[in-house]
Design an enzyme around this catalytic site. Sequence first.
Site, PDB file in Angstrom:
ATOM      1  N   GLU A  91       0.792  -1.529   0.359  1.00  7.28           N
ATOM      2  CA  GLU A  91       0.552  -0.072  -0.098  1.00  7.28           C
ATOM      3  C   GLU A  91       0.685   1.039   0.082  1.00  7.28           C
ATOM      4  OE1 GLU A  91      -2.964   0.752  -0.486  1.00  7.28           O
ATOM      5  OE2 GLU A  91      -3.806  -1.253   0.193  1.00  7.28           O
ATOM      6  N   CYS A 143      -3.298   7.818   4.221  1.00  6.91           N
ATOM      7  CA  CYS A 143      -2.671   7.560   3.304  1.00  6.91           C
ATOM      8  C   CYS A 143      -4.723   7.939   2.486  1.00  6.91           C
ATOM      9  CB  CYS A 143      -2.291   6.426   2.936  1.00  6.91           C
ATOM     10  SG  CYS A 143      -2.610   4.768   3.712  1.00  6.91           S
TER      11      CYS A 143
END
Length: 1001
Positions: free
Chosen positions: A752, A786
């Site tokens: 990720e 994020c």
Amino acid sequence: MATTSLDDTSAIDEATRQRGRQLWNRLQRRRPTLLERRWWDDQLLEWAMADESVKVQMFRFVDVLPMLRTTESVIQHLREYFEEVRRHLPWAARLALSAEPGAMIGRAIAVSARNNATRIARRFIAGTDLAEVARGLDHLRRDGQAFTLDVLGEAVISDCEADAYQARYLSILNGLNEHVATWPHDAVIDQSDQGILPRLNISLKLSALDARFSPVDPEGTFERVAARLRPILRIAQQVHAFVNIDMEQFAYKPLVLEIFQRLLMEREFRSMSDVGIVIQAYLKDSEQDLRSLLAWAENRKTPISVRLVKGAYWDYEVVAAVSHGWPIPVYREKWRTDENFERLTTLLMRSARWLRPAIASHNLRSIAHALVAAESAGLDQRSFELQMLYGMGGDQAALLTEQGYRVRIYTPFGELIPGMAYLVRRLLENTSNDSFLRHSYERDVSIDELMMNPTEQGKNAVAPPPIVVPEFQNEPLTDFSIAENRDRMQEAIDEAREDFGREYSLIIGGRAIDTTRKIKSVNPSNPSEIVGVVSCGTPDHATDAIDAARYALSEWTRTSPEHRAEYLELVAGELKHRRFRMAALIALETGKPWVDADADVAEAIDFCLYYAAEMRRLGTGREVDLPGEENHYSYRPRGVAVVIAPWNFPLAILTGMTSAALVTGNTVVMKPAEQSSVIAAHLMEIFRDVGIPDGVVNFLPGIGEEVGPELVGSPLVDLIAFTGSQEVGLGINAAAADTDPRQHSVKHVVAEMGGKNAIIVDDDADLDEAVAGVLQSAFGYAGQKCSACSRAIVLDGVYDAFLERLIEAAKSLRIGPADEPGTDLGPVIDEEAKNRIQRFIELASEVNQIALASEPPSSSKKGYLIGPHIVTQVRPEDRLATEEIFGPVLSVFRARNLDEAFSLANNSRYALTGGMYSRSPENLRRARRELIAGNIYLNRGITGALVNRQPFGGFRMSGIGTKAGGPDYLLQFMIPINVTENTMRRGFVPPVEEAGQEAGE
Ligand SMILES: Cc1cc2nc3c(=O)[nH]c(=O)nc-3n(C[C@H](O)[C@H](O)[C@H](O)COP(=O)(O)OP(=O)(O)OC[C@H]3O[C@@H](n4cnc5c(N)ncnc54)[C@H](O)[C@@H]3O)c2cc1C
């Protein structure tokens, strides 16, 4: 009528029915005739009520209408809203939908839609300014009715909006004072049994007196609300006005009650009796609240008024509770609310000495009961009042006024745009299936049914259908409106502080190893505080950890999926047990404010339980058998997994990646981020406490640059699960691809890697929601998620209004240490991050326009604090528009039209999250189709994905692999194997256990 004892419930009921019937019969003579305008309004509402789908679309249309500036957009929205329900519409409406926007008929429809909505709004909203309202109040006065004024407004999201709200009330008190004094005395409405009543009466909402009305921070909220409410109370005392505090959502209730009571115990207000508060009978705990108010008022020795209502947020409360996994605070059956309303009415009438009753309802049964209860309690007609809403149940109000009761009309006023939310609430109320007013319009409902005792109704009532929720239930977030939870969190923070400086070892193959070199993990809110001292692994330790994991692999692989799932459930149990302790550590070690810290623990629990359930599902494999042939499809672990986790979800992501690897049968080397090593050490403690065998999880804190190459490069590693920056992620991917001849498998990388996420704000968006959503998405956890929004793309038509409100809202955020409950914006993680973000801000000041640069208060200078920054005049190719900043810096773009907005939003190498605020169904459909993002959020913020409900992960440069917390995630940690056995021996075939479909001829 002879009075009845309040204790004789059946006599009270009989008297109530009788009184209700009498009122009803009189009301029938007052029903509006065809010649009256309101008949048309009633017809319109009746028409809307006839079909639920039409109703929803109509109310949505009314809601958005004030934002539509052109004929074209009115027609476009009409079409989009009603096209789906076209066949339910009358022919004239169908014809209208076919009109071309430019044609005469199109323009006429747009004008008529506006006029109709305005007319309906005027039925519920008394006026837009004081002069208009004064005329409305004169009317009410002539009709013999009292009033209470309510200022309608946008949701308050900034200090200046809260100031403006306060100012409006002050101007009412000062501006209408003289006007109402000119009225001749009216003994019914100006006098109670206890003396002269104020003519001027206001109702206000405490949440609108503070930009950050926060149950998490009752003390700070009290300070701010009290500072704005005191002047209102002072002036009210001077001009002899009454102040009522309205009740809002359940989550605010404890705080509203507390602020009200605390303030009125202050010396200057202690003898103030012209004040009131609201009790909502739909709340299960309302009787308890009423009783404690009574005790408080007795102790204060000055009476107050209590407005008894059923409650205006019923749907919201149900949805919010279900969404959070919290107990539903309201009754789910209408008769229970009505029954409780009668119970509380009785209690209130008995307590009228201290709590002066104001019965607010349009339900004739509830009103009749209140009248009978008042008589039975021996109350004078002047010692209580009836209250109704402006524009609702007007005939009842007139009738009761005629009968000599004091009737007070709750009179909202304000601009139409903010008023629309209020209007839609009233429309919903009028047309809800359970509404008394609606039933009273229905011709097939008899007066006996309408007047039926709620308890009787309950005997025949069908239980409400169960609320359908997903099988997997997310761990509920902590409800910080409950004082006990706040206390527990504070205690946990204090305890964690006592533990500061504790030393933590590496754990390799079950052995604790202390190194001489240490990681000193500090509190980013105050770096002089050392949260813990953690041994720092070297490349040699990395090799040892991998060996230990390899060694433990064969045993662990043989452990059944069921058994491995049970381990995760034990971990979840321990996390629940240590919930506050872990959240406290997260606040202290990584600077997450309370709510975010708590959510991190909840998500970690979710990962454990979800992956356990998923493994049970996958663990059974798949059989495809035929006579003579058995096929079994199943999964095997990949081998040794290296988990490299970030600090920004210090517990959740580390737990998620590790538990996924474990439950699928891999053994793990767990390498946390340096900045969150203490939290990781506590997680490791939990793994050991639940008895996960030695070597199955190895704990290797260390410096990424030092241990990383060994972990990623080792030929004994089969899988790397990474979450972090794109730069590191791509480096890992490249290194993993570089195969060593000693390797037995090609390393699998799950990564990720961040995002540059955008939210589009359409020109018909609800700006209350859009500003709040962008604010939260951009500045929650100081922009260090994020999923955070770093680009807001706003359509030209609303750009200026949006930006202005956003700036004011961002200015109102409290910047401070994360462990203080009142903090909205805590620190960034460390000095390096702070410097990097500041370089971006400097760049923005050179290349772009800084629209807001908030500084942290000087009292909090010690932490790595950076205030929220809003930057405009950003070009698509600027670094600010393309690079991930991971801090509280938001770029706001102006888009001429939707094409440009989508093009800007998609102009990124990342594709993680994205969102849109719009009330156009077509534009929302477009967002679903065209936004390039792994997680798309419509009309809500873009952070806070929940396991199972919003499996999370991106593509393009945002990630490699499938979504965490989703049905495909575990597959990445396993290898599918198919085994086929020929089961025929010498022509003899054992029976196939479960045949599929029958074979053909
Ligand atoms: C003067 C005045 C001031 C008000 N101030 C406030 C306030 O400060 N805060 C506030 O929240 N509300 C306030 N209200 C609104 C009030 O709470 C009610 O929503 C409204 O009056 C409708 O109730 P009713 O008795 O008139 O009608 P009814 O038709 O008898 O009752 C409708 C109400 O029943 C409840 N209900 C509906 N469906 C269900 C169900 N399935 N199960 C259980 N209960 C159900 C809901 O509360 C709904 O509003 C005020 C109302 C008035 C008249």
